[in-house]
Design a protein around this motif. Structure first.
Motif, PDB file in Angstrom:
ATOM      1  N   ASP A  35       0.390  -2.004  -0.329  1.00 49.57           N
ATOM      2  CA  ASP A  35       0.222   0.361  -0.369  1.00 49.57           C
ATOM      3  C   ASP A  35       0.871   1.019   0.285  1.00 49.57           C
ATOM      4  OD1 ASP A  35      -1.486   2.604   0.700  1.00 49.57           O
ATOM      5  OD2 ASP A  35      -2.482   1.149   2.609  1.00 49.57           O
ATOM      6  N   ILE A  36       1.016   2.160  -0.607  1.00 48.04           N
ATOM      7  CA  ILE A  36       1.881   3.243  -1.195  1.00 48.04           C
ATOM      8  C   ILE A  36       1.198   4.513  -0.347  1.00 48.04           C
ATOM      9  CG2 ILE A  36       2.049   2.537  -4.140  1.00 48.04           C
ATOM     10  CD1 ILE A  36       0.502   5.665  -4.116  1.00 48.04           C
ATOM     11  N   THR A  37       0.024   3.942   0.441  1.00 44.10           N
ATOM     12  CA  THR A  37      -0.296   4.869   1.371  1.00 44.10           C
ATOM     13  C   THR A  37       1.034   4.656   2.430  1.00 44.10           C
ATOM     14  OG1 THR A  37      -1.857   4.030   2.238  1.00 44.10           O
ATOM     15  CG2 THR A  37      -2.474   6.002   0.804  1.00 44.10           C
ATOM     16  N   THR A  38       1.465   3.678   3.113  1.00 45.85           N
ATOM     17  CA  THR A  38       2.020   3.600   4.438  1.00 45.85           C
ATOM     18  C   THR A  38       3.099   4.026   4.513  1.00 45.85           C
ATOM     19  OG1 THR A  38       2.433   1.135   3.138  1.00 45.85           O
ATOM     20  CG2 THR A  38      -0.049   0.824   3.945  1.00 45.85           C
ATOM     21  N   ARG A  39       3.844   4.131   2.779  1.00 43.54           N
ATOM     22  CA  ARG A  39       5.090   5.184   3.468  1.00 43.54           C
ATOM     23  C   ARG A  39       5.622   5.636   2.247  1.00 43.54           C
ATOM     24  NH1 ARG A  39       9.907   0.407   3.270  1.00 43.54           N
ATOM     25  NH2 ARG A  39      10.800   2.019   2.064  1.00 43.54           N
ATOM     26  N   ALA A  40       6.499   7.200   2.473  1.00 38.12           N
ATOM     27  CA  ALA A  40       6.504   8.473   1.704  1.00 38.12           C
ATOM     28  C   ALA A  40       6.928   7.608   0.662  1.00 38.12           C
ATOM     29  CB  ALA A  40       7.136   9.852   2.857  1.00 38.12           C
ATOM     30  N   ASP A  41       7.720   7.441   0.892  1.00 41.04           N
ATOM     31  CA  ASP A  41       8.871   6.892  -0.714  1.00 41.04           C
ATOM     32  C   ASP A  41       8.196   6.501  -1.125  1.00 41.04           C
ATOM     33  OD1 ASP A  41       8.996   4.916   0.887  1.00 41.04           O
ATOM     34  OD2 ASP A  41      11.195   4.322   0.281  1.00 41.04           O
ATOM     35  N   TYR A  48       0.885   8.661  -9.031  1.00 38.11           N
ATOM     36  CA  TYR A  48       0.365   8.390 -10.317  1.00 38.11           C
ATOM     37  C   TYR A  48       0.471   7.050 -11.207  1.00 38.11           C
ATOM     38  CZ  TYR A  48       1.018  13.329  -8.856  1.00 38.11           C
ATOM     39  OH  TYR A  48       0.639  14.448  -7.693  1.00 38.11           O
ATOM     40  N   GLU A  49       1.359   6.367 -10.195  1.00 41.89           N
ATOM     41  CA  GLU A  49       1.194   4.918 -11.423  1.00 41.89           C
ATOM     42  C   GLU A  49       1.171   3.555 -11.521  1.00 41.89           C
ATOM     43  OE1 GLU A  49       4.213   5.672 -14.502  1.00 41.89           O
ATOM     44  OE2 GLU A  49       4.133   7.522 -13.506  1.00 41.89           O
ATOM     45  N   VAL A  50       0.431   3.520 -10.076  1.00 41.80           N
ATOM     46  CA  VAL A  50      -0.516   2.574  -9.740  1.00 41.80           C
ATOM     47  C   VAL A  50      -1.683   2.249 -10.726  1.00 41.80           C
ATOM     48  CG1 VAL A  50       0.377   2.835  -7.176  1.00 41.80           C
ATOM     49  CG2 VAL A  50      -1.889   3.630  -8.067  1.00 41.80           C
ATOM     50  N   PRO A  51      -1.379   0.969 -10.678  1.00 39.06           N
ATOM     51  CA  PRO A  51      -0.699  -0.551 -10.458  1.00 39.06           C
ATOM     52  C   PRO A  51       0.197  -0.424 -10.462  1.00 39.06           C
ATOM     53  CG  PRO A  51      -2.629  -1.328 -11.748  1.00 39.06           C
ATOM     54  CD  PRO A  51      -2.546   0.467 -12.308  1.00 39.06           C
ATOM     55  N   VAL A  52       1.573  -1.315  -9.780  1.00 35.21           N
ATOM     56  CA  VAL A  52       3.021  -1.390 -10.739  1.00 35.21           C
ATOM     57  C   VAL A  52       3.033  -2.512 -10.055  1.00 35.21           C
ATOM     58  CG1 VAL A  52       5.472  -0.320 -10.568  1.00 35.21           C
ATOM     59  CG2 VAL A  52       3.310   1.094 -10.200  1.00 35.21           C
ATOM     60  N   ILE A  53       4.190  -3.378 -11.248  1.00 29.88           N
ATOM     61  CA  ILE A  53       3.894  -4.624 -10.982  1.00 29.88           C
ATOM     62  C   ILE A  53       5.678  -5.209 -10.529  1.00 29.88           C
ATOM     63  CG2 ILE A  53       4.280  -7.302 -11.135  1.00 29.88           C
ATOM     64  CD1 ILE A  53       1.670  -6.934 -13.141  1.00 29.88           C
TER      65      ILE A  53
END
Length: 90
Positions: A35-41, A48-53
Protein backbone atom coordinates in the motif's frame (compact mmCIF):
# COMPACT_ATOMS: atom_id res chain seq x y z
CA UNK A 1 9.83 -15.98 -7.50
CA UNK A 2 8.38 -12.98 -5.72
CA UNK A 3 6.30 -10.25 -7.35
CA UNK A 4 5.48 -6.95 -5.69
CA UNK A 5 2.31 -5.05 -6.50
CA UNK A 6 2.31 -1.38 -5.53
CA UNK A 7 -1.28 -0.38 -4.92
CA UNK A 8 -3.44 2.06 -2.99
CA UNK A 9 -6.85 1.77 -1.33
CA UNK A 10 -9.80 2.49 -3.58
CA UNK A 11 -7.81 1.94 -6.79
CA UNK A 12 -10.05 -0.17 -9.02
CA UNK A 13 -7.23 -0.88 -11.47
CA UNK A 14 -5.09 -2.15 -8.58
CA UNK A 15 -7.87 -4.37 -7.26
CA UNK A 16 -8.61 -5.82 -10.70
CA UNK A 17 -4.94 -6.57 -11.36
CA UNK A 18 -4.56 -8.24 -7.95
CA UNK A 19 -7.61 -10.42 -8.67
CA UNK A 20 -6.19 -11.45 -12.04
CA UNK A 21 -2.79 -12.24 -10.53
CA UNK A 22 -4.51 -14.48 -7.97
CA UNK A 23 -6.01 -16.51 -10.82
CA UNK A 24 -2.66 -17.41 -12.41
CA UNK A 25 -1.73 -20.99 -11.62
CA UNK A 26 0.57 -22.08 -14.47
CA UNK A 27 3.68 -20.94 -12.61
CA UNK A 28 4.46 -20.25 -9.00
CA UNK A 29 5.10 -16.86 -7.47
CA UNK A 30 4.62 -15.11 -4.17
CA UNK A 31 2.72 -11.84 -4.39
CA UNK A 32 3.41 -9.04 -1.94
CA UNK A 33 0.93 -6.19 -2.11
CA UNK A 34 2.31 -2.87 -0.89
CA UNK A 35 0.00 0.00 0.00
CA UNK A 36 1.79 3.14 -1.21
CA UNK A 37 -0.08 5.26 1.32
CA UNK A 38 1.85 3.60 4.17
CA UNK A 39 5.28 4.96 3.19
CA UNK A 40 6.23 8.38 1.88
CA UNK A 41 8.91 7.02 -0.48
CA UNK A 42 6.48 4.57 -2.11
CA UNK A 43 3.83 7.27 -2.41
CA UNK A 44 6.29 9.71 -3.98
CA UNK A 45 7.50 7.11 -6.47
CA UNK A 46 4.17 5.58 -7.50
CA UNK A 47 1.33 8.00 -6.67
CA UNK A 48 0.52 8.57 -10.36
CA UNK A 49 1.61 5.14 -11.59
CA UNK A 50 -0.31 2.49 -9.64
CA UNK A 51 -0.78 -0.33 -10.18
CA UNK A 52 2.92 -1.17 -10.56
CA UNK A 53 4.30 -4.70 -10.67
CA UNK A 54 7.93 -5.37 -9.78
CA UNK A 55 9.95 -8.56 -9.67
CA UNK A 56 12.25 -9.13 -6.73
CA UNK A 57 15.59 -10.05 -8.26
CA UNK A 58 17.76 -10.99 -5.28
CA UNK A 59 16.67 -7.93 -3.31
CA UNK A 60 16.69 -5.57 -6.28
CA UNK A 61 13.29 -4.59 -7.67
CA UNK A 62 12.78 -4.61 -11.41
CA UNK A 63 9.64 -2.89 -12.65
CA UNK A 64 7.68 -4.94 -15.17
CA UNK A 65 5.75 -3.43 -18.08
CA UNK A 66 2.27 -2.30 -17.12
CA UNK A 67 -0.40 -4.65 -18.47
CA UNK A 68 -3.48 -3.21 -20.09
CA UNK A 69 -6.43 -2.93 -17.70
CA UNK A 70 -8.40 -4.78 -20.37
CA UNK A 71 -5.98 -7.74 -20.43
CA UNK A 72 -7.56 -11.07 -19.61
CA UNK A 73 -6.05 -13.40 -17.03
CA UNK A 74 -4.63 -15.46 -19.89
CA UNK A 75 -3.07 -12.40 -21.54
CA UNK A 76 -1.58 -11.26 -18.23
CA UNK A 77 -0.20 -14.74 -17.66
CA UNK A 78 1.43 -14.76 -21.12
CA UNK A 79 2.92 -11.31 -20.57
CA UNK A 80 4.41 -12.32 -17.22
CA UNK A 81 5.78 -15.61 -18.54
CA UNK A 82 7.34 -13.92 -21.54
CA UNK A 83 8.87 -11.10 -19.55
CA UNK A 84 10.07 -13.23 -16.66
CA UNK A 85 11.58 -15.82 -18.97
CA UNK A 86 13.31 -13.16 -21.07
CA UNK A 87 14.66 -11.20 -18.11
CA UNK A 88 14.92 -13.93 -15.51
CA UNK A 89 18.53 -14.83 -16.26
CA UNK A 90 19.93 -11.32 -16.28
Amino acid sequence: MRLILYSKPGCHLCEALQEKLAQIHSFSFDLEVRDITTRADWFQAYQYEVPVICRDNNGREEQLPRPSPRATVSQLEQLLQKYLKTHGSE
